[in-house]
Design an enzyme around this catalytic site. Structure first.
Site, PDB file in Angstrom:
ATOM      1  N   HIS A  57       0.823  -1.217   0.000  1.00  0.00           N
ATOM      2  CA  HIS A  57       0.000   0.000   0.000  1.00  0.00           C
ATOM      3  C   HIS A  57       0.856   1.265   0.000  1.00  0.00           C
ATOM      4  CE1 HIS A  57      -3.739   1.900  -0.048  1.00  0.00           C
ATOM      5  NE2 HIS A  57      -4.347   1.334   0.986  1.00  0.00           N
ATOM      6  N   ASP A 103      -2.163   2.317  -4.518  1.00  0.00           N
ATOM      7  CA  ASP A 103      -3.381   2.764  -3.843  1.00  0.00           C
ATOM      8  C   ASP A 103      -4.481   1.728  -4.036  1.00  0.00           C
ATOM      9  OD1 ASP A 103      -2.228   5.149  -3.005  1.00  0.00           O
ATOM     10  OD2 ASP A 103      -2.759   6.187  -4.867  1.00  0.00           O
TER      11      ASP A 103
END
Length: 405
Positions: free
Chosen positions: A376, A380
């Site tokens: 992450h 995204d």
């Protein structure tokens, strides 16, 4: 005399563990015959005999850690086998002749606890599994007679059954087994934990209808195999679908190095392969430039090398994205762990028929859950979901791959 040396282990590999010697000291060997197997952090290596001869000495035993250039053993070149060294025969002890000035030493007396038994008593004991050392002898000098043996048998038969004894330490030991981890397994464990500790790992899911790919495969599998000499599987479709998705979501094909993000403009796809020694991830190089047949051939060759322990270090290095197919083992859903420093890994799973609503009608379709684990820090949530949707679209409509859509 020739030295058996530890070979160069490859880039960034500084040591190996001696896994197994295939020969014993004193055994004859032929040139290029495998003598010893080594395990590194990434692959297994085999060391062959440099010439014909006899393995005269083993200097690094199984489990020892060695470095490149370490002498593993000695080879007597051109020598014949020496059975006496490999299979030492026990020699009967020779009686020491008394010296002229010394009197002969008397033979040692038999141990006090040893109870002589008559031959007939020994025969009874052998036929009935009787321990004569626990039988009191009534003969001369405590000699166990046939009558003593028969009386012991009668007493054993009439004795009440003993209550079961509590579990002995030996039985507890049989319930467990302690085995040292191989170097490859240690490396797998360390790298997986490092991936969890360093990446902000998250997994997102989707599902894909496999009907179109299965129909296409069923229609063309025979002519495909006849034309290309390799079977048409599902993995090549997923490799191509992932490459199409990576081109649209380049973050998933990137990695973090320090404070920089490195975007890869090549597509080297790692394919996880389970072996007896653990999970390895050989890499299909420039998979975007290969046809479906080329991908299938590359995966087949790498899988065979992995199962045979023949993977080289270059086969495992430099992947940009990984695909793991837990479905071959029956897994319905999982959250795969990143193959660091990569930012994404796709988990394929078992094809399971499920009722699905299509245009208002409930129909049975062969469905597969897909899981994308991603870092992450780089990818995204929107990018991860978009990636899976693009893979889903390509698998459900394979013509999109041909049209580059």
């Amino acid at each position: 005399m020739a030295d058996i040396m530890t070979p160069a282990l490859g880039e960034s590999v500084t040591e190996a563990t001696v896994a197994r010697w295939t020969k014993k000291a004193g055994e004859a060997v032929r040139k290029d015959e495998i003598l010893v197997e080594l395990e590194t952090d990434k692959v297994s290596l085999e060391v062959a005999a440099p010439s014909d001869g006899v393995l005269s000495e083993i200097l690094a035993g199984e489990g020892d850690t060695v470095e490149p250039g370490t002498v593993l053993g000695k080879l007597s070149e051109g020598a014949a086998a020496a059975p006496a060294r490999s299979e030492p025969k026990a020699e009967a002890p020779k009686a020491e002749a008394p010296k002229p000035t010394e009197a002969p030493k008397p033979a040692p007396a038999p141990a006090a606890e040893a109870r002589p038994a008559a031959p007939s008593a020994q025969r009874v004991a052998a036929e009935n599994n009787l321990d004569l050392s626990k039988v009191a002898g009534s003969g001369k000098d405590g000699r166990v007679t046939k009558g003593d043996a028969l009386a012991a048998l009668e007493a054993r038969a009439s004795a009440p059954a003993a209550a079961p004894a509590p579990a002995a330490p030996r039985e507890l030991h049989e319930r467990e087994e302690r085995v040292r981890m191989t170097r490859l397994r240690q490396t797998i464990a360390r790298r997986l934990k490092e991936a969890q500790n360093s990446a902000a790992m998250l997994t997102t899911f989707n599902e894909v209808d496999m009907s179109a790919v299965m129909a296409l495969r069923s229609e063309y599998k025979d002519v495909f195999e006849k034309r290309h000499g390799v079977r048409l599987g599902f993995m090549s479709f997923f490799v191509k679908a992932c490459i199409a998705a990576l081109k649209q979501v380049p973050d998933v094909n990137a990695e973090i190095e320090g404070q920089d993000i490195i975007y890869k403009n090549h597509y080297d796809i790692g394919v996880a392969v389970g072996t007896e020694k653990g999970l390895v991830v050989p890499v299909v190089r420039d998979a975007d430039q290969l046809s479906l047949a080329g991908v299938e051939k590359a995966i087949g060759d790498l899988g065979k090398k992995a199962r045979d322990g023949q993977l080289a270090l270059e086969d495992l290095q430099g992947g940009t994205f990984t695909i793991s197919n837990g479905g071959v083992y029956g897994s319905l859903m999982s959250t795969p762990i990143l193959n660091a420093p990569q930012s994404g890994i796709l988990g394929m799973h078992k094809i399971q028929e499920r009722p699905m609503v299509v245009k208002g009608q409930v129909v049975v379709r062969p469905m597969m859950y897909l899981a994308l684990s991603y870092d992450h820090r780089v990818v995204d949530g929107q990018g991860a979901v978009t990636f899976l949707v693009k893979v889903k679209e390509a698998i459900e409509d394979p013509q999109r791959l041909l049209l580059d859509l």
